[in-house]
Scaffold this active site. Structure first.
Site, PDB file in Angstrom:
ATOM      1  N   ASP A 366       0.872  -1.171   0.000  1.00 52.19           N
ATOM      2  CA  ASP A 366       0.000   0.000   0.000  1.00 52.19           C
ATOM      3  C   ASP A 366       0.905   1.217   0.000  1.00 52.19           C
ATOM      4  O   ASP A 366       1.695   1.410   0.925  1.00 52.19           O
ATOM      5  CB  ASP A 366      -0.889  -0.034   1.253  1.00 52.19           C
ATOM      6  N   GLU A 384      -4.026   4.218  -2.499  1.00 47.86           N
ATOM      7  CA  GLU A 384      -4.309   3.751  -1.143  1.00 47.86           C
ATOM      8  C   GLU A 384      -5.794   3.813  -0.829  1.00 47.86           C
ATOM      9  O   GLU A 384      -6.376   2.855  -0.295  1.00 47.86           O
ATOM     10  CB  GLU A 384      -3.542   4.587  -0.118  1.00 47.86           C
ATOM     11  N   GLU A 385      -6.439   4.937  -1.176  1.00 52.58           N
ATOM     12  CA  GLU A 385      -7.858   5.075  -0.857  1.00 52.58           C
ATOM     13  C   GLU A 385      -8.709   4.036  -1.581  1.00 52.58           C
ATOM     14  O   GLU A 385      -9.657   3.485  -1.011  1.00 52.58           O
ATOM     15  CB  GLU A 385      -8.342   6.482  -1.207  1.00 52.58           C
TER      16      GLU A 385
END
Length: 591
Positions: A366, A384-385
Site C-alpha cells: 500500500d 491507497e484510498e
C-alpha cells in the site's frame, strides 16, 4: 497554535499531499514521453483479453464487454502502451501464499498480541464469539486504548451539574426509523451537537436524491436500519478494550470480521468519541468517523458511498465468519546497507495488471500516507484510498493506528475484497460486488497480506539521493518487507510498483532500485508493476539483469548510489543531472 492543533494540521497537510502525489502520477502516466534511458531490449508482447465497462443506469450491474488487444490502436509496437508486457523471472517461479506458508502456531493472546475472540470456540463457517463473555465485559478509558462509544465513561453534560450516558443517546437516536438522508443527519447530530454548525451532509443528500424509488426504499427501510443495529451491537461484540497501536511499539490486534463490521458501522454513524476535534489526544491518529465523507458534492464521493454501502449490505445480510490481524512492526535494528553481502533476488516486472489482482498471494504494498488510509474518509481517491474502499476492513486500522514513523509499517492480514471498480481518481467507479475466493489460513484469515509503507516527500529532485534519504527509504521498505524469524522460503514475493513517486518527487528508477535492495535484504522476490509505463519496464529489467549478471551485492550497489550522489548530484546545481542514475550504474558495473 497548540501542539494538538499542529499535529492535526500536519495530518491534513500530509493527506492532501498524498492525494496530490497519486493524482500527479496518474496524469504523468497518461501524458509521459519516452525516457532517454530506454535500452534496446526486446519485449515480448502477449495479446491479453481485457474488459471495458459499459455504464448502465444507477442500481444495475455494469456490462463488461470483452475486447482483445495486443497494442494500442494506431501506434507502433515499439512505442505503444502494451496491455500485456512483462520481463524477468517467470511468475510461476515466485512464491505465493498459501503454498509457501509454514503452519501457524495455535492462536492465543500474548503481551503484544490482543485477541478479541474466543479461540476455543473458533471453527470454520461459524461466526467467532467475543472474548470474554458479555457478562465479564472489561472497559477501559485511558490513553492506551480506543475510547469506545459504548463505554460507561462516554458521558456528556446535560447541564452544568448533570452528566448523561452518550451511548444511551446514541441508542435512542439510531433506533428511530429513517425516511430520508435528513433523518440520518438529524440522528448523527443528536449526539454530535457541538458540530451541528460545521458538519455538512451534502454528499449524502446528493447520493440519496439520485436513487431510484426502489433503491431508496431498500436503503431507508432495510439497509440503514440494519447498519444501525450492527453499530449498536458494540456493547456485546467488544467485551475487552482495544489497545492503540502506538509509535515505536510492536503490537498486533486480531478481531473477527463481524467485530470489524461493527466498528465500521459506528464510523459511518460517527459515534466514536474524542475523534472529531483537533485538540484531543488522538490528534496524531487518522480520522475514523465518516463526517468528512458526507460533505461536498463531487461524483467521487457518490462512488465512495456506493462502494461502502455495498460492503454494509453484504455484512448485514450475512455476518462474515473470518478473522483479521492488524500488526504494527517497529524495527529497532536496521541493516548496515554499505556492508550487506546479499545478492539480488528474482524480479518479475509487468506494465499491465494490478497489485491486488495479479499480486494475489503475495505481500501487497500500500503506497501509504503516514496516517494510514490517507483520504479514504475524505476526498482522496487514489491507490491507497481505492484499496481501502474495495477492502473496507482496512479502514478499521485508522481507529487504533498512530501515524507511522520512519522505522515502522502496518501489516494487515485477512482483509476481504467486497467490491470491483474501474477508473482512478475522478474516473473511479464502483463496478459491483466482488466474490473473494482467497483461501483462509489456520486462523481463518484470508491469505491476503497488505503492508502500508509511507515514502518521503522531496523538495527537489536531487534531495532523494542524499545518503540520509537513501537510508530512510531503504529502512522503510525493508521494515515493510522483512519478517524477523521467518525463513526466506516461507515468505511470498512482494507485489509493488512506483512507490513514493509523483508529487512526492520520488524518481521511479531510483525507487525501483531501492525496493529491489530492500527485498533482497529481506529475502523476498519482487513482482513490480509499472502501470502502463513500458519504458520504465525496460529500464528496470535491464538494470536488474546487470545486477544479477555481475553478481552485485546490495552493499556494492548502495556504495554506488553514494558515489553517484558525491560525483554527480552534488555537482549539479538545479534540476536533474545530465548523467542518469542507470547510466552511471551501468558504466561502473560494466568495468
Amino acid at each position: 497554535m497548540t501542539e494538538p492543533q499542529r499535529k492535526r494540521q500536519k495530518l491534513e497537510e500530509s493527506e492532501h499531499l498524498h492525494r496530490q502525489t497519486q493524482l500527479s502520477l496518474h496524469r504523468w502516466l497518461k501524458t509521459k514521453s519516452r525516457s532517454p534511458e530506454t535500452p534496446d531490449t526486446p519485449i515480448q508482447h502477449t495479446p491479453t483479453q481485457h474488459t471495458v465497462t459499459q455504464h448502465t443506469p444507477s442500481g444495475s450491474e455494469p456490462r463488461r464487454i470483452p475486447q482483445l488487444f495486443s497494442r494500442a490502436p494506431g501506434r507502433s509496437a515499439s512505442a505503444a502502451q502494451v496491455f500485456s508486457c512483462s520481463l524477468g523471472a517467470a511468475v510461476s517461479d515466485l512464491r505465493r501464499a498459501p503454498a509457501c506458508c509454514r503452519p501457524l502456531p495455535v492462536l492465543r493472546a500474548t503481551e503484544d498480541h490482543t485477541v478479541l475472540i474466543r479461540t476455543d470456540l473458533l471453527h470454520p463457517g461459524k461466526v467467532p464469539v467475543p472474548f470474554p463473555c458479555p457478562e465479564e465485559r472489561r472497559d477501559r478509558w485511558d490513553d492506551t486504548h480506543v475510547k469506545m462509544p459504548c463505554s460507561q465513561h462516554n458521558l456528556f453534560p446535560v447541564d452544568p451539574t448533570t452528566l448523561q450516558s452518550r451511548w444511551d443517546l446514541i441508542n435512542k437516536a439510531l433506533s428511530v426509523s429513517f425516511s430520508s438522508s435528513h433523518d440520518v443527519q438529524d440522528a448523527i447530530l443528536k449526539y454530535n451537537a457541538s458540530h451541528a454548525k460545521h458538519w455538512s451532509f451534502t454528499a449524502l443528500h446528493s447520493y440519496c436524491t439520485g436513487l431510484q424509488e426502489a433503491e431508496s426504499a431498500q436503503l431507508f427501510n432495510d439497509l440503514l436500519p440494519s447498519m444501525a443495529r450492527l453499530a449498536l451491537r458494540a456493547s456485546s461484540l467488544f467485551t475487552q478494550p482495544i489497545p492503540l497501536l502506538t509509535a515505536q511499539r510492536c503490537g498486533s490486534i486480531t478481531l473477527s470480521q463481524d467485530q470489524v463490521s461493527c466498528l465500521l458501522a459506528n464510523a459511518f454513524f460517527c459515534t466514536f468519541p474524542r475523534r472529531n476535534s483537533r485538540r484531543t489526544e488522538f490528534s496524531n491518529y487518522p480520522d475514523i468517523n465518516f463526517s468528512r465523507l458526507f460533505e461536498g458534492s463531487s461524483r467521487a464521493k457518490q462512488e465512495k458511498l456506493k462502494t461502502l454501502l455495498c460492503y454494509f449490505e453484504r455484512v448485514t445480510k450475512r455476518r462474515p465468519d473470518g478473522l483479521l490481524t492488524y500488526t504494527r512492526q517497529s524495527l529497532q535494528s536496521l541493516p548496515s546497507w554499505s556492508s550487506s553481502e546479499q545478492q539480488f533476488s528474482r524480479l518479475h516486472i509487468s506494465s499491465s495488471g494490478t497489485i491486488e489482482e495479479q499480486g494475489h498471494g503475495m505481500l501487497q504494498v500500500d503506497f501509504a500516507n503516514r496516517f494510514v488510509g490517507g483520504g479514504v474518509t475524505g476526498s482522496g481517491l487514489v491507490q491507497e484510498e481505492i484499496r481501502f474502499l474495495i477492502n473496507p476492513e482496512l479502514i478499521a486500522a485508522r481507529l487504533f493506528t498512530e501515524a507511522l514513523e520512519d522505522n515502522e509499517c502496518l501489516i494487515i492480514t485477512g482483509a476481504e475484497q467486497f467490491s470491483r471498480y474501474s477508473g482512478y481518481a475522478n474516473t473511479y467507479r464502483w463496478a459491483g460486488n466482488h466474490d473473494d475466493q482467497t483461501p483462509r489460513d489456520e486462523w481463518l484469515r484470508r491469505h491476503t497480506e497488505i503492508v502500508a509503507i509511507d515514502a518521503l516527500q522531496y523538495r527537489s529532485f536531487l534531495q532523494q539521493f542524499q545518503p540520509d534519504c537513501l537510508r530512510r527509504e531503504l529502512n522503510k521498505a525493508f521494515c515493510g518487507f522483512v519478517r524477523p524469524g521467518t525463513p526466506a522460503e516461507c515468505m511470498s514475493a512482494v507485489a509493488t510498483g512506483n512507490w513514493g513517486c509523483g508529487v512526492f518527487g520520488g524518481d521511479t528508477r531510483l525507487k525501483a532500485v531501492l525496493q529491489m535492495m530492500a527485498a533482497a535484504e529481506a529475502g523476498r522476490d519482487l513482482m513490480y508493476f509499472t502501470f502502463g509505463d513500458v519504458d520504465l519496464l525496460r529500464d528496470v529489467h535491464r538494470i536488474h539483469t546487470l545486477f544479477t549478471h555481475t553478481q552485485a551485492t546490495v552493499g556494492s550497489v548502495f556504495s554506488l548510489l553514494l558515489e553517484y550522489y558525491e560525483c554527480v548530484c552534488k555537482k549539479t546545481g538545479r534540476g536533474k543531472p545530465e548523467e542518469t542514475l542507470y547510466s552511471f550504474l551501468t558504466e561502473r558495473l560494466d568495468r
